[in-house]
Write a protein that holds these residues in place. Structure first.
Motif, PDB file in Angstrom:
ATOM      1  N   THR A 150       5.271 -33.275 -38.461  1.00 16.68           N
ATOM      2  CA  THR A 150       6.626 -33.146 -38.332  1.00 16.68           C
ATOM      3  C   THR A 150       7.524 -33.466 -39.639  1.00 16.68           C
ATOM      4  OG1 THR A 150       6.917 -33.634 -35.945  1.00 16.68           O
ATOM      5  CG2 THR A 150       9.013 -33.749 -37.167  1.00 16.68           C
ATOM      6  N   ILE A 151       8.180 -32.625 -40.167  1.00 19.51           N
ATOM      7  CA  ILE A 151       9.169 -33.047 -41.235  1.00 19.51           C
ATOM      8  C   ILE A 151      10.243 -33.840 -41.148  1.00 19.51           C
ATOM      9  CG2 ILE A 151      10.669 -32.009 -43.199  1.00 19.51           C
ATOM     10  CD1 ILE A 151       9.330 -29.426 -42.898  1.00 19.51           C
ATOM     11  N   THR A 152      10.245 -35.162 -41.641  1.00 18.35           N
ATOM     12  CA  THR A 152      11.219 -36.058 -41.368  1.00 18.35           C
ATOM     13  C   THR A 152      11.835 -36.487 -42.275  1.00 18.35           C
ATOM     14  OG1 THR A 152       9.489 -37.865 -41.582  1.00 18.35           O
ATOM     15  CG2 THR A 152       9.626 -37.061 -39.563  1.00 18.35           C
ATOM     16  N   ASP A 153      11.902 -35.923 -43.631  1.00 22.04           N
ATOM     17  CA  ASP A 153      12.682 -36.067 -44.791  1.00 22.04           C
ATOM     18  C   ASP A 153      13.529 -35.017 -44.926  1.00 22.04           C
ATOM     19  OD1 ASP A 153      13.060 -37.384 -47.537  1.00 22.04           O
ATOM     20  OD2 ASP A 153      12.430 -35.296 -48.018  1.00 22.04           O
ATOM     21  N   GLU A 186       4.113 -28.662 -35.936  1.00 21.46           N
ATOM     22  CA  GLU A 186       5.063 -29.825 -36.127  1.00 21.46           C
ATOM     23  C   GLU A 186       5.815 -30.294 -34.661  1.00 21.46           C
ATOM     24  OE1 GLU A 186       7.559 -28.076 -39.378  1.00 21.46           O
ATOM     25  OE2 GLU A 186       5.820 -27.013 -39.775  1.00 21.46           O
ATOM     26  N   ASN A 187       5.609 -29.441 -33.779  1.00 21.74           N
ATOM     27  CA  ASN A 187       6.409 -29.809 -32.470  1.00 21.74           C
ATOM     28  C   ASN A 187       5.362 -30.227 -31.329  1.00 21.74           C
ATOM     29  OD1 ASN A 187       8.860 -30.115 -30.827  1.00 21.74           O
ATOM     30  ND2 ASN A 187       8.261 -28.306 -29.751  1.00 21.74           N
ATOM     31  N   GLU A 188       4.478 -29.567 -31.422  1.00 19.98           N
ATOM     32  CA  GLU A 188       3.193 -29.871 -30.615  1.00 19.98           C
ATOM     33  C   GLU A 188       1.870 -29.659 -31.355  1.00 19.98           C
ATOM     34  OE1 GLU A 188       3.191 -28.264 -26.485  1.00 19.98           O
ATOM     35  OE2 GLU A 188       5.173 -27.216 -26.824  1.00 19.98           O
ATOM     36  N   LEU A 189       1.120 -30.543 -31.240  1.00 21.04           N
ATOM     37  CA  LEU A 189      -0.451 -30.529 -31.824  1.00 21.04           C
ATOM     38  C   LEU A 189      -1.069 -29.273 -31.168  1.00 21.04           C
ATOM     39  CD1 LEU A 189      -1.351 -34.227 -32.082  1.00 21.04           C
ATOM     40  CD2 LEU A 189      -0.755 -32.996 -33.861  1.00 21.04           C
ATOM     41  N   SER A 190      -1.612 -28.703 -32.393  1.00 17.28           N
ATOM     42  CA  SER A 190      -2.730 -27.640 -31.918  1.00 17.28           C
ATOM     43  C   SER A 190      -1.909 -26.245 -31.666  1.00 17.28           C
ATOM     44  CB  SER A 190      -3.508 -27.981 -30.694  1.00 17.28           C
ATOM     45  OG  SER A 190      -4.598 -29.021 -30.967  1.00 17.28           O
ATOM     46  N   PRO A 207       9.716 -37.843 -35.752  1.00 12.47           N
ATOM     47  CA  PRO A 207       8.643 -37.162 -35.668  1.00 12.47           C
ATOM     48  C   PRO A 207       7.912 -36.840 -34.379  1.00 12.47           C
ATOM     49  CG  PRO A 207       8.401 -39.510 -35.954  1.00 12.47           C
ATOM     50  CD  PRO A 207       9.763 -39.122 -35.743  1.00 12.47           C
ATOM     51  N   HIS A 208       7.693 -35.581 -33.949  1.00 16.78           N
ATOM     52  CA  HIS A 208       6.947 -35.107 -32.892  1.00 16.78           C
ATOM     53  C   HIS A 208       5.389 -35.067 -32.824  1.00 16.78           C
ATOM     54  CE1 HIS A 208      10.549 -33.485 -30.238  1.00 16.78           C
ATOM     55  NE2 HIS A 208      11.121 -34.133 -31.223  1.00 16.78           N
TER      56      HIS A 208
END
Length: 255
Positions: A171-174, A196-200, A166-167
């Motif tokens: 983030t999709i972790t499943d 999913e990679n960087e907030l905002s 999780p970033h």
């Protein structure tokens, strides 16, 4: 697992370069020696060899070592040899002028994406990405759109070798959820990264195919989530797909 084809001294030397690349402030001999569990004499000799050839520089004041400009020279030579950047240039600029947002061009390499071009756009936006840096595939729109078009066996291996870390909280972790999204991406022809990679920060990307029909790269538009809304994505999706097809055609791809 040991590899009989590995030359140990070269392997150690390259690890030193990796360490220096991760330390912007540079490293001393002792620090590198401890991190590699290698005696200081060996580390010093390798560093001295790198310094002789320009791959490493030593600060006269602090005596710390850092990467030299020879490394940048090699990087530039590699980037210049990639026809993709040349063929994509005018389309990236077209996309930049149309959106005024950050534009990325990436390629797939060993289970990750590598940024080979970045246009900043006219809007202010701070992102971690930079040319030459690597990023995971499961939490970036460029990574997901490439995953969606890779052979299933290769996707399976990538997900086995690279944890879905999780970033951000989005983030999709499943794996099952990710596979479902990859199916959707193939159907619609583009991928999204919703913080999913960087907030905002949210992104939209499209695939680029080479003359053999294999997915070779991806192009994306990134911006703050306040501007990159679902309404904005609806406006951009056809543009992104079109740009991806135009670049693909320049690489010799025919649908």
């Amino acid at each position: 697992m040991a590899n009989d084809n590995i030359v140990q001294s070269v392997d150690r030397a390259l690890k030193i370069l990796d360490i220096l690349a991760s330390k912007r402030e540079g490293c001393g001999v002792t620090e590198i020696s401890k991190e590699m569990d290698l005696n200081k004499t060996s580390v010093y000799r390798m560093l001295s060899t790198f310094v002789k050839h320009g791959y490493v520089e030593q600060d006269a004041g602090t005596e710390r070592y850092k990467l030299g400009y020879k490394v940048l020279e090699l990087s530039s030579s590699l980037l210049d040899s990639i026809d993709l950047r040349t063929e994509a240039k005018m389309y990236l600029e077209e996309l930049s002028q149309f959106t005024n947002e950050v534009i990325h061009l990436v390629v797939y390499d060993r289970g990750e994406v590598v940024y080979i071009e970045k246009l900043e756009g006219n809007e202010t936006l701070r992102m971690h990405s930079k040319v030459g840096s690597r990023a995971p595939m499961h939490c970036t729109s460029v990574g997901k759109v490439i995953l969606a078009y890779l052979p299933p066996s290769e996707v399976s291996k990538i997900l086995e070798d690279h944890a879905l870390e999780p970033h951000t909280i989005y983030t999709i972790t499943d794996k099952e959820t990710l596979y479902q999204q990859l199916n959707q991406i193939r159907t619609q022809g583009y991928a999204l990264d919703l913080e999913e990679n960087e907030l905002s920060i949210s992104c939209i990307s499209a695939p680029i195919f080479d003359r053999t029909g294999k997915v070779a790269a991806a192009v994306s538009v990134s911006g703050p989530t306040t501007r990159m809304t679902m309404e904005k994505f609806d406006q951009l999706k056809d543009v992104m797909i079109s740009i991806g097809k135009k670049i693909s055609a320049r690489l010799g791809y025919r649908e």
